[in-house]
Design a protein around this motif. Structure first.
Motif, short mmCIF file in Angstrom:
data_model
loop_
_atom_site.label_atom_id
_atom_site.label_comp_id
_atom_site.label_asym_id
_atom_site.label_seq_id
_atom_site.Cartn_x
_atom_site.Cartn_y
_atom_site.Cartn_z
N LEU A 191 0.82 -1.21 0.00
CA LEU A 191 0.00 0.00 0.00
C LEU A 191 0.86 1.26 0.00
CD1 LEU A 191 -2.89 -0.99 2.43
CD2 LEU A 191 -2.97 -0.75 -0.04
N ALA A 192 2.06 1.17 0.53
CA ALA A 192 2.96 2.33 0.48
C ALA A 192 3.34 2.64 -0.97
CB ALA A 192 4.21 2.06 1.31
N LEU A 193 3.43 1.60 -1.79
CA LEU A 193 3.78 1.77 -3.21
C LEU A 193 2.56 2.06 -4.07
CD1 LEU A 193 6.32 -1.20 -3.47
CD2 LEU A 193 6.87 1.25 -3.42
N SER A 194 1.38 1.55 -3.65
CA SER A 194 0.16 1.75 -4.44
C SER A 194 -1.01 1.95 -3.47
CB SER A 194 -0.09 0.53 -5.36
OG SER A 194 -1.25 0.72 -6.13
N PRO A 195 -1.16 3.16 -2.93
CA PRO A 195 -2.15 3.39 -1.86
C PRO A 195 -3.60 3.41 -2.32
CG PRO A 195 -1.03 5.43 -2.43
CD PRO A 195 -0.35 4.35 -3.21
N ASP A 196 -3.84 3.54 -3.61
CA ASP A 196 -5.21 3.70 -4.10
C ASP A 196 -5.66 2.54 -4.98
OD1 ASP A 196 -5.53 6.18 -2.81
OD2 ASP A 196 -4.53 7.22 -4.47
N ASN A 197 -5.11 1.37 -4.75
CA ASN A 197 -5.54 0.19 -5.50
C ASN A 197 -6.63 -0.54 -4.70
OD1 ASN A 197 -5.61 -2.69 -6.35
ND2 ASN A 197 -4.00 -2.05 -7.75
N PRO A 198 -7.87 -0.62 -5.20
CA PRO A 198 -8.96 -1.22 -4.42
C PRO A 198 -8.74 -2.69 -4.10
CG PRO A 198 -9.66 -0.78 -6.68
CD PRO A 198 -8.34 -0.11 -6.51
N GLU A 199 -8.07 -3.42 -4.99
CA GLU A 199 -7.80 -4.84 -4.72
C GLU A 199 -6.88 -4.99 -3.52
OE1 GLU A 199 -9.12 -7.40 -6.11
OE2 GLU A 199 -10.19 -6.43 -7.76
N PHE A 200 -5.82 -4.18 -3.50
CA PHE A 200 -4.85 -4.26 -2.41
C PHE A 200 -5.49 -3.81 -1.09
CE2 PHE A 200 -1.38 -3.25 -5.78
CZ PHE A 200 -1.58 -4.50 -6.34
N LEU A 201 -6.31 -2.77 -1.16
CA LEU A 201 -6.97 -2.28 0.05
C LEU A 201 -7.89 -3.35 0.65
CD1 LEU A 201 -7.88 1.32 -1.14
CD2 LEU A 201 -6.38 0.77 0.78
N THR A 202 -8.62 -4.05 -0.22
CA THR A 202 -9.55 -5.08 0.25
C THR A 202 -8.81 -6.26 0.85
OG1 THR A 202 -11.06 -4.42 -1.54
CG2 THR A 202 -11.52 -6.50 -0.42
N ASP A 203 -7.74 -6.69 0.19
CA ASP A 203 -6.95 -7.79 0.73
C ASP A 203 -6.35 -7.41 2.09
OD1 ASP A 203 -7.51 -9.35 -1.45
OD2 ASP A 203 -5.60 -8.98 -2.47
N TYR A 204 -5.86 -6.18 2.17
CA TYR A 204 -5.26 -5.71 3.43
C TYR A 204 -6.31 -5.67 4.54
CZ TYR A 204 -2.65 -2.74 6.69
OH TYR A 204 -2.02 -2.23 7.80
N ALA A 205 -7.52 -5.23 4.20
CA ALA A 205 -8.60 -5.20 5.19
C ALA A 205 -8.87 -6.60 5.73
CB ALA A 205 -9.87 -4.61 4.56
N ASP A 206 -8.87 -7.58 4.85
CA ASP A 206 -9.10 -8.97 5.27
C ASP A 206 -8.00 -9.44 6.21
OD1 ASP A 206 -10.36 -11.39 5.38
OD2 ASP A 206 -9.73 -12.08 3.41
N ILE A 207 -6.74 -9.08 5.87
CA ILE A 207 -5.60 -9.47 6.71
C ILE A 207 -5.68 -8.81 8.08
CG2 ILE A 207 -3.10 -9.38 6.94
CD1 ILE A 207 -4.06 -11.39 4.87
N VAL A 208 -6.00 -7.51 8.12
CA VAL A 208 -6.11 -6.79 9.40
C VAL A 208 -7.19 -7.42 10.26
CG1 VAL A 208 -6.64 -4.58 10.48
CG2 VAL A 208 -5.21 -4.64 8.44
N ALA A 209 -8.29 -7.82 9.63
CA ALA A 209 -9.38 -8.47 10.37
C ALA A 209 -8.90 -9.77 11.00
CB ALA A 209 -10.57 -8.73 9.45
N MET A 210 -8.06 -10.50 10.29
CA MET A 210 -7.56 -11.76 10.82
C MET A 210 -6.65 -11.55 12.04
SD MET A 210 -8.93 -14.25 9.23
CE MET A 210 -10.39 -13.20 9.21
N THR A 211 -6.00 -10.39 12.08
CA THR A 211 -5.18 -10.08 13.25
C THR A 211 -6.02 -9.49 14.38
OG1 THR A 211 -4.64 -7.85 12.46
CG2 THR A 211 -3.18 -9.65 11.77
#
Length: 438
Positions: A191-211
């Protein structure tokens, strides 16, 4: 690809440099022969004058013979032996044509042969997975050595910190291994390299939820909303947004998100369409104050759960109604015949998946072989598909897999076992790991 053609051009020029000098030297020799032909004509004229002077008694025979020998001697010195007028005339034009054809044909022939016989796909940009060195990626057991792959990838990312594909693959690999904290760190680089990519944002949200014990509230929901602002029809973002609303008991909003998701699913995905439809129906029923459709269906079919000895029918119905808790619990053991094929530190994955349709796990728990016999409890916090166990209306199968590689994906040599089809909310699920994948 540009580098390839530059190198190929250098090799083609190098090949021509081996051929053209020879052809040019032949051309120069032919030019020399043409000059010699002119000299021969001059000497012939001089010889004719000698003959004329001898016939007109201008020269004596001795003078004539001496002059003729001198003329022949000079001619032999000026003209190399074996060069002829015919070779000069026929060879000159043919040599120029040969040089021209060689310059044109060699590059065309080389490129045509490569396009016909070569691997043109290798000229296209390759993904990080394809570019990653895989040497030594298997261990003695024949399984993919993910640790070696991760070491190679991590080392490459230290040298190329701007490789977004590499960070993305690292994050997905950690997520697959359920190492969510490491996956979170990798996705932060993405996300630091591509902060506005919706696919990356969604995957990251899923990962944060798992933590965060599987909860989508807080930062995950903020990320999902941002992804939907960038791409309102992102399927995974819609699925997770609906799940987040359902988690907050905002059933009407959850149904609205899932209806948008349903419109994006192709009709050929019948199982997925049915699953989303069931989730929408469940959310609408709860929004209307009619209660859970899943609970009512199980109350009407208590026979789907086999009551243990001594349990009354009313107790069985009550137990079936606990499906809304979205919990599956029981114990898994390993067959004595396979116990010797597993090491204490091998990964043990316990998961629930639909009885029919897609085999993606609905919920997953990771343990180790040394924990066997293992008691387990699968619940909504372990959901991985966007649809929580408590809202899944169909029968499921609980399975366990022992993986030497640490990967949750089935691989040759893995040990596994499955329960009988059961309903969500079932307890006392006992099954045995008694199979080995070929």
């Amino acid at each position: 690809m540009t580098s390839f053609w530059v190198v190929a051009g250098i090799f083609i020029v190098g090949a021509l440099l081996f051929v053209l000098p020879t052809l040019w030297s032949k051309k120069n020799r032919q030019e020399g022969v043409e000059r010699d032909a002119t000299n021969i004509s001059i000497y012939r004229d001089q010889l004719a004058e000698l003959d004329s002077d001898f016939l007109n008694d201008v020269l004596t025979r001795e003078q004539y013979e001496q002059s003729k020998r001198e003329l022949q001697h000079r001619m032999l010195q000026d003209i190399p032996e074996g060069e002829t007028m015919t070779a000069a005339i026929m060879g000159g034009n043919r040599n120029v044509a040969t040089i021209t054809l060689t310059i044109l044909i060699v590059p065309l022939l080389a490129i045509s042969l490569y396009l016909w016989l070569g691997n043109t796909k290798a000229l296209l940009p390759q993904s990080a997975m394809e570019q990653m060195p895989m040497a030594g990626a298997t261990d003695d057991g024949g399984h993919a050595n993910i640790s070696s792959v991760l070491e190679n990838l991590t080392a490459r990312l230290q040298e190329q910190p701007d490789d977004i594909e590499g960070w993305l693959m690292l994050g997905r690999t950690y997520a697959m291994m359920q190492r969510f904290n490491e996956a979170k760190d990798a996705y932060e680089k993405v996300l630091a390299l591509s902060p506005d990519n919706p696919e990356f944002l969604t995957d990251y949200a899923d990962i944060v939820a798992m933590t965060n014990n599987g909860s989508l509230l807080g930062e995950p929901l903020e990320l999902i909303n941002k992804a939907l602002r960038l791409d309102p029809v992102n399927p995974k973002a819609l699925a997770l947004a609906g799940t987040a609303e359902f988690e907050q008991k905002k059933y009407k909003e959850a149904a609205a998100y899932w209806e948008k998701l349903l419109a994006l699913i192709p009709p050929s995905e019948a199982e997925l369409v049915q699953s989303v439809n069931n989730s929408i129906a469940e959310a609408k029923s709860l929004a209307a104050g009619k209660g859970s459709l899943v609970a009512r269906a199980q109350e009407q079919s208590p026979g789907s759960r086999v009551p243990p000895p001594g349990e009354s029918k009313s107790e069985s119905v009550a137990a079936a109604g606990t499906a809304t808790s979205g919990t599956l619990s029981g114990t898994v053991t390993i067959s004595p015949a396979l116990a010797g094929k597993a090491s204490p530190n091998d990964s043990l994955y316990i998961f629930a998946r639909a009885k029919t349709g897609p085999k993606a796990p609905l919920a997953t728990l990771r343990l180790q072989v040394k924990d066997l016999p293992a008691s387990f409890s699968l619940n909504d916090s372990m959901a991985r598909s966007g649809v929580q166990l408590s809202t899944f209306p169909n029968e499921v199968v609980v399975g366990a897999r022992i993986s030497k590689s640490g990967s949750p994906m089935p691989q040759s040599g893995d040990l596994q076992g499955f329960s009988e089809p059961i309903r969500i909310g079932s307890k006392g699920i006992n099954f045995v790991i008694d199979q080995q994948l070929p």
